[in-house]
Design a protein around this motif. Structure first.
Motif, PDB file in Angstrom:
ATOM      1  N   GLN A   7      55.950 -22.737  52.536  1.00 36.62           N
ATOM      2  CA  GLN A   7      57.123 -23.338  52.931  1.00 36.62           C
ATOM      3  C   GLN A   7      57.034 -24.956  52.868  1.00 36.62           C
ATOM      4  O   GLN A   7      55.936 -25.384  53.229  1.00 36.62           O
ATOM      5  CB  GLN A   7      57.560 -22.839  54.474  1.00 36.62           C
ATOM      6  CG  GLN A   7      58.854 -23.360  55.001  1.00 36.62           C
ATOM      7  CD  GLN A   7      59.048 -22.703  56.220  1.00 36.62           C
ATOM      8  OE1 GLN A   7      58.116 -22.128  57.055  1.00 36.62           O
ATOM      9  NE2 GLN A   7      60.236 -22.615  56.751  1.00 36.62           N
ATOM     10  N   ARG A   8      58.172 -25.661  52.613  1.00 30.98           N
ATOM     11  CA  ARG A   8      58.016 -26.959  52.516  1.00 30.98           C
ATOM     12  C   ARG A   8      57.581 -27.837  53.639  1.00 30.98           C
ATOM     13  O   ARG A   8      58.097 -27.333  54.774  1.00 30.98           O
ATOM     14  CB  ARG A   8      59.382 -27.666  51.992  1.00 30.98           C
ATOM     15  CG  ARG A   8      59.541 -28.941  51.606  1.00 30.98           C
ATOM     16  CD  ARG A   8      60.698 -29.401  51.396  1.00 30.98           C
ATOM     17  NE  ARG A   8      61.552 -28.897  50.193  1.00 30.98           N
ATOM     18  CZ  ARG A   8      61.318 -29.189  48.953  1.00 30.98           C
ATOM     19  NH1 ARG A   8      60.617 -30.209  48.793  1.00 30.98           N
ATOM     20  NH2 ARG A   8      61.880 -28.805  47.887  1.00 30.98           N
ATOM     21  N   PRO A   9      56.517 -28.488  53.591  1.00 31.81           N
ATOM     22  CA  PRO A   9      56.136 -29.104  54.816  1.00 31.81           C
ATOM     23  C   PRO A   9      56.929 -30.298  55.181  1.00 31.81           C
ATOM     24  O   PRO A   9      57.843 -30.991  54.695  1.00 31.81           O
ATOM     25  CB  PRO A   9      54.628 -29.793  54.582  1.00 31.81           C
ATOM     26  CG  PRO A   9      54.746 -30.134  53.116  1.00 31.81           C
ATOM     27  CD  PRO A   9      55.584 -28.996  52.682  1.00 31.81           C
ATOM     28  N   LYS A  10      57.021 -30.876  56.507  1.00 31.83           N
ATOM     29  CA  LYS A  10      57.843 -31.854  56.839  1.00 31.83           C
ATOM     30  C   LYS A  10      57.198 -33.339  56.517  1.00 31.83           C
ATOM     31  O   LYS A  10      56.113 -33.168  56.647  1.00 31.83           O
ATOM     32  CB  LYS A  10      58.061 -31.939  58.523  1.00 31.83           C
ATOM     33  CG  LYS A  10      59.014 -32.847  58.877  1.00 31.83           C
ATOM     34  CD  LYS A  10      59.082 -32.754  60.430  1.00 31.83           C
ATOM     35  CE  LYS A  10      59.677 -34.025  61.118  1.00 31.83           C
ATOM     36  NZ  LYS A  10      59.158 -35.338  61.013  1.00 31.83           N
ATOM     37  N   ASN A  11      57.973 -34.082  55.886  1.00 27.29           N
ATOM     38  CA  ASN A  11      57.589 -35.297  55.830  1.00 27.29           C
ATOM     39  C   ASN A  11      57.199 -36.260  56.979  1.00 27.29           C
ATOM     40  O   ASN A  11      58.034 -36.356  57.940  1.00 27.29           O
ATOM     41  CB  ASN A  11      58.744 -36.151  54.749  1.00 27.29           C
ATOM     42  CG  ASN A  11      58.323 -37.339  54.200  1.00 27.29           C
ATOM     43  OD1 ASN A  11      57.000 -38.004  54.482  1.00 27.29           O
ATOM     44  ND2 ASN A  11      59.145 -37.950  53.385  1.00 27.29           N
ATOM     45  N   ALA A  12      56.027 -36.770  57.133  1.00 32.05           N
ATOM     46  CA  ALA A  12      55.645 -37.476  58.243  1.00 32.05           C
ATOM     47  C   ALA A  12      56.436 -38.796  58.475  1.00 32.05           C
ATOM     48  O   ALA A  12      56.294 -39.563  59.489  1.00 32.05           O
ATOM     49  CB  ALA A  12      53.900 -37.762  58.130  1.00 32.05           C
ATOM     50  N   MET A  13      56.653 -39.262  57.282  1.00 29.60           N
ATOM     51  CA  MET A  13      57.460 -40.820  57.286  1.00 29.60           C
ATOM     52  C   MET A  13      58.991 -40.739  57.635  1.00 29.60           C
ATOM     53  O   MET A  13      59.721 -41.670  57.833  1.00 29.60           O
ATOM     54  CB  MET A  13      57.262 -41.242  55.853  1.00 29.60           C
ATOM     55  CG  MET A  13      55.972 -41.475  55.556  1.00 29.60           C
ATOM     56  SD  MET A  13      54.936 -42.400  56.482  1.00 29.60           S
ATOM     57  CE  MET A  13      55.746 -44.076  56.181  1.00 29.60           C
ATOM     58  N   GLN A  14      59.916 -39.389  57.820  1.00 28.71           N
ATOM     59  CA  GLN A  14      60.888 -39.347  58.230  1.00 28.71           C
ATOM     60  C   GLN A  14      61.024 -38.263  59.195  1.00 28.71           C
ATOM     61  O   GLN A  14      60.453 -37.236  59.372  1.00 28.71           O
ATOM     62  CB  GLN A  14      61.810 -38.861  56.873  1.00 28.71           C
ATOM     63  CG  GLN A  14      61.623 -39.919  55.780  1.00 28.71           C
ATOM     64  CD  GLN A  14      62.618 -39.344  54.712  1.00 28.71           C
ATOM     65  OE1 GLN A  14      62.775 -38.084  54.607  1.00 28.71           O
ATOM     66  NE2 GLN A  14      62.738 -40.221  53.756  1.00 28.71           N
ATOM     67  N   SER A  15      62.112 -38.661  60.102  1.00 29.90           N
ATOM     68  CA  SER A  15      62.217 -37.810  61.052  1.00 29.90           C
ATOM     69  C   SER A  15      63.384 -36.419  60.859  1.00 29.90           C
ATOM     70  O   SER A  15      63.446 -35.518  61.692  1.00 29.90           O
ATOM     71  CB  SER A  15      62.867 -38.499  62.370  1.00 29.90           C
ATOM     72  OG  SER A  15      64.141 -38.908  62.126  1.00 29.90           O
ATOM     73  N   GLY A  16      63.925 -36.554  59.721  1.00 31.96           N
ATOM     74  CA  GLY A  16      64.973 -35.489  59.225  1.00 31.96           C
ATOM     75  C   GLY A  16      64.235 -34.105  58.986  1.00 31.96           C
ATOM     76  O   GLY A  16      62.968 -34.218  58.658  1.00 31.96           O
ATOM     77  N   LYS A  17      64.895 -32.811  59.219  1.00 30.85           N
ATOM     78  CA  LYS A  17      64.197 -31.781  58.824  1.00 30.85           C
ATOM     79  C   LYS A  17      65.258 -30.834  57.789  1.00 30.85           C
ATOM     80  O   LYS A  17      65.127 -29.726  57.695  1.00 30.85           O
ATOM     81  CB  LYS A  17      64.340 -30.884  60.153  1.00 30.85           C
ATOM     82  CG  LYS A  17      63.568 -31.640  61.229  1.00 30.85           C
ATOM     83  CD  LYS A  17      63.530 -30.775  62.477  1.00 30.85           C
ATOM     84  CE  LYS A  17      62.840 -31.469  63.497  1.00 30.85           C
ATOM     85  NZ  LYS A  17      62.754 -30.620  65.013  1.00 30.85           N
ATOM     86  N   ALA A  18      65.590 -31.716  56.894  1.00 32.16           N
ATOM     87  CA  ALA A  18      66.404 -31.329  55.605  1.00 32.16           C
ATOM     88  C   ALA A  18      65.703 -30.443  54.681  1.00 32.16           C
ATOM     89  O   ALA A  18      64.469 -30.962  54.673  1.00 32.16           O
ATOM     90  CB  ALA A  18      67.315 -32.210  55.056  1.00 32.16           C
ATOM     91  N   LEU A  19      65.891 -29.364  54.404  1.00 30.20           N
ATOM     92  CA  LEU A  19      64.966 -28.494  53.021  1.00 30.20           C
ATOM     93  C   LEU A  19      63.823 -27.959  53.788  1.00 30.20           C
ATOM     94  O   LEU A  19      63.029 -27.646  53.109  1.00 30.20           O
ATOM     95  CB  LEU A  19      64.752 -29.459  52.029  1.00 30.20           C
ATOM     96  CG  LEU A  19      65.959 -30.267  51.346  1.00 30.20           C
ATOM     97  CD1 LEU A  19      65.386 -31.042  50.223  1.00 30.20           C
ATOM     98  CD2 LEU A  19      66.923 -29.050  50.809  1.00 30.20           C
TER      99      LEU A  19
END
Length: 92
Positions: A7-19
Motif C-alpha cells: 500500500q502506498r505510504p504516506k508522504n512525511a512532507m505533506q499532511s494530506g492523505k490522498a491516494l
C-alpha cells in the motif's frame, strides 16, 4: 518474474492523505543497473522495472497476480501510531 504488492505510504512532507488507499504492484529488478558509458546515467535492459500497476484493494492486486501467473508477495502496511503531544510539553 517476482513482484511485490504494497500500500502506498504516506508522504512525511505533506499532511494530506490522498491516494493512500491505492495498492501498488511493482516488479523486482531482474538485473542490476549499470552506468551508461556516455552520459553516466544508471540504466538496465530490464523493462519490467518501469511497470507500476495500481489497484483499489489488496484483493484486486492479488487476483491480477494470480490470473497472470505472477509470484507476488504482499507487504503489510504497518499500523500508524499517533504521538499525541501538547504544546506545553515542549517546556517541561
Amino acid at each position: 518474474m517476482p513482484a511485490r504488492i504494497y500500500q502506498r505510504p504516506k508522504n512525511a512532507m505533506q499532511s494530506g492523505k490522498a491516494l493512500l488507499d491505492q495498492w501498488i504492484l511493482d516488479f523486482d529488478p531482474a538485473e542490476a543497473k549499470k552506468p551508461d558509458p556516455l552520459m553516466g546515467w544508471a540504466g538496465s535492459g530490464d523493462t519490467q522495472g518501469q511497470v507500476t500497476l495500481k489497484f483499489g484493494s489488496q484483493a484486486e492486486a492479488q487476483a491480477y497476480a494470480a490470473t497472470h501467473g505472477i509470484a507476488a508477495t504482499v507487504h503489510a502496511t504497518p499500523p500508524r501510531r499517533l504521538k499525541l503531544q501538547a504544546y506545553a510539553d515542549n517546556f517541561r
